[in-house]
Design a protein around this motif. Sequence first.
Motif, PDB file in Angstrom:
ATOM      1  N   ALA A 170       9.304 -38.072   7.208  1.00 15.14           N
ATOM      2  CA  ALA A 170       9.016 -37.752   5.787  1.00 15.14           C
ATOM      3  C   ALA A 170       8.051 -36.948   5.001  1.00 15.14           C
ATOM      4  N   ILE A 171       9.056 -36.453   4.140  1.00 14.87           N
ATOM      5  CA  ILE A 171       8.114 -35.939   2.783  1.00 14.87           C
ATOM      6  C   ILE A 171       7.730 -36.368   1.498  1.00 14.87           C
ATOM      7  N   ARG A 172       7.190 -36.826   0.786  1.00 13.79           N
ATOM      8  CA  ARG A 172       7.524 -37.631  -0.927  1.00 13.79           C
ATOM      9  C   ARG A 172       7.804 -37.006  -1.594  1.00 13.79           C
ATOM     10  N   GLU A 173       8.540 -36.261  -2.404  1.00 12.07           N
ATOM     11  CA  GLU A 173       8.995 -35.294  -3.499  1.00 12.07           C
ATOM     12  C   GLU A 173       8.884 -36.515  -4.762  1.00 12.07           C
ATOM     13  N   PRO A 174       7.997 -35.254  -5.375  1.00 13.89           N
ATOM     14  CA  PRO A 174       7.756 -36.652  -6.573  1.00 13.89           C
ATOM     15  C   PRO A 174       9.016 -36.312  -7.285  1.00 13.89           C
ATOM     16  N   ALA A 175       8.692 -36.862  -8.711  1.00 11.68           N
ATOM     17  CA  ALA A 175      10.075 -37.959  -8.865  1.00 11.68           C
ATOM     18  C   ALA A 175      10.913 -36.637  -9.918  1.00 11.68           C
ATOM     19  N   LEU A 176      11.890 -37.204 -10.890  1.00 12.98           N
ATOM     20  CA  LEU A 176      12.298 -36.041 -11.063  1.00 12.98           C
ATOM     21  C   LEU A 176      11.661 -36.037 -13.123  1.00 12.98           C
ATOM     22  N   ALA A 177      11.262 -36.228 -14.226  1.00 15.92           N
ATOM     23  CA  ALA A 177      10.295 -37.071 -14.958  1.00 15.92           C
ATOM     24  C   ALA A 177      11.861 -36.182 -15.881  1.00 15.92           C
ATOM     25  N   GLU A 178      12.448 -35.274 -15.907  1.00 17.73           N
ATOM     26  CA  GLU A 178      13.285 -34.542 -16.910  1.00 17.73           C
ATOM     27  C   GLU A 178      14.149 -35.299 -16.883  1.00 17.73           C
ATOM     28  N   ALA A 179      14.689 -36.279 -16.305  1.00 12.19           N
ATOM     29  CA  ALA A 179      15.804 -37.277 -15.699  1.00 12.19           C
ATOM     30  C   ALA A 179      15.967 -38.410 -17.179  1.00 12.19           C
ATOM     31  N   ILE A 180      14.790 -38.563 -17.603  1.00 10.76           N
ATOM     32  CA  ILE A 180      15.284 -39.377 -18.908  1.00 10.76           C
ATOM     33  C   ILE A 180      15.492 -39.211 -20.117  1.00 10.76           C
ATOM     34  N   ASN A 181      16.215 -37.462 -20.111  1.00  9.17           N
ATOM     35  CA  ASN A 181      17.222 -36.777 -21.301  1.00  9.17           C
ATOM     36  C   ASN A 181      18.340 -36.555 -20.186  1.00  9.17           C
ATOM     37  N   PHE A 182      18.906 -36.389 -18.650  1.00 10.41           N
ATOM     38  CA  PHE A 182      20.010 -36.848 -18.818  1.00 10.41           C
ATOM     39  C   PHE A 182      20.926 -37.429 -19.460  1.00 10.41           C
ATOM     40  N   THR A 183      22.513 -37.417 -19.653  1.00  5.87           N
ATOM     41  CA  THR A 183      23.633 -37.722 -20.747  1.00  5.87           C
ATOM     42  C   THR A 183      24.414 -38.784 -19.143  1.00  5.87           C
ATOM     43  N   VAL A 184      25.466 -39.123 -19.739  1.00  9.93           N
ATOM     44  CA  VAL A 184      25.921 -40.131 -19.481  1.00  9.93           C
ATOM     45  C   VAL A 184      27.427 -40.453 -20.543  1.00  9.93           C
TER      46      VAL A 184
END
Length: 396
Positions: A170-184
């Motif tokens: 398994a390869i660990r990918e970095p977190a999606l830092a931009e997800a903090i601005n995703f909207t629901v």
Amino acid sequence: MCLFIKDYFIGFLDYETPKVMVVKNKKLGVIYRGVQFLVITYFIWYVFISQKAYQDSETRPENSVYTKMKGTALQGDHVLDMVEYVRPSEGGDVISTILRRVVTHNQRQGTCAEHFTVPNANCSKDSDCISGKVDFDGNGQRTGRCVPYYNQTFKTCEIQTWCPIEDYAAIREPALAEAINFTVYIKNAIHFPKFKVFRGNIKPNKRNGQKYLNKCHYNEEKHPYCPIFRLGYIAEQAREKFSELCRTGGVIGVFINWKCDLDLDPSECKPTYSFRRLDLRKNLPSSGYNFRFAKYYSKDGEEFRTLIKAFGIRLDVIVHGNAGQFSIIPTIINTVTAMTSVGICSIICDWIMLTFIDKNAIYSGRKFDDTFTLPTEFTIISYGSTHSDLSEGVAL
């Protein structure tokens, strides 16, 4: 014992009726009126004003929830959109977004070494591995062979499974830092069948409704009818660190509360939102939120897959509704209850009079009388109130 049983059963057939006794004691009178005032104030303020006991209520409304997430993020040279990171794609009262991935590439059906952390997986010879055994803590079915652990010097039992195994490749990918601005986007409609009232969390606006929703973000004071929330705002309101959610994942409850007073204009029936972490936050194996899925493909006629372990935020939308409207029946019932409860004042004052007030023995003797029914007629010994000038301050 026989006398006690006899007196008990004879006394059981006695009839008791109240006798009015006027006690001219200022201290007891102040206590009596004070307790009356407190009881009446309680019913007026708490029961009728705070709890609105004069209303007929409905606490189990019908409702529907629709959710949708938007946003884009960069993962290396790839641009990820909502199709890549949102589960499920159709929306509902549960929606999740992927914040971090652990990826195992190019898996295919075959044989390979079991991971060395699996119980009894380490071996030195083939007899240490039982053919056909399936270890539920492991990754596949054992073949009965003892093989080198990939490029290491030690050996583990060989298994038949998707190879290479996740724990090794398994390869660990970095977190999606931009997800903090995703909207629901959370669309909620609620219906109170008893009162035939239908409300939604989006204010009807035929002219600029869609244009308004494309630009607004929820704000309790400025935009209460804009049900579009940033993931960063949701994490902040739930008192969670977004970076920690990216690492372990988590489940957050989005609570939509409808508390409607239908004696007012229906437009005053507005939703309020609150957010709370629902899963365990302690350092336990079960804390956080993650799930696995795979993408399958063929290469040279052989089936391969990419296994993805996803960590993210799952949003559970939970709707509560409570509506009330004036009704004469609960008003009468609670008014009678309030008037009846004033009788507790007499019980409290009787207890004080017979226990703590001076000359309580005299009060007790005046309060309780035994009356017998004559064979030929019914005689009333005392009725109403009569007065006498007793030095103890008692008037009958």
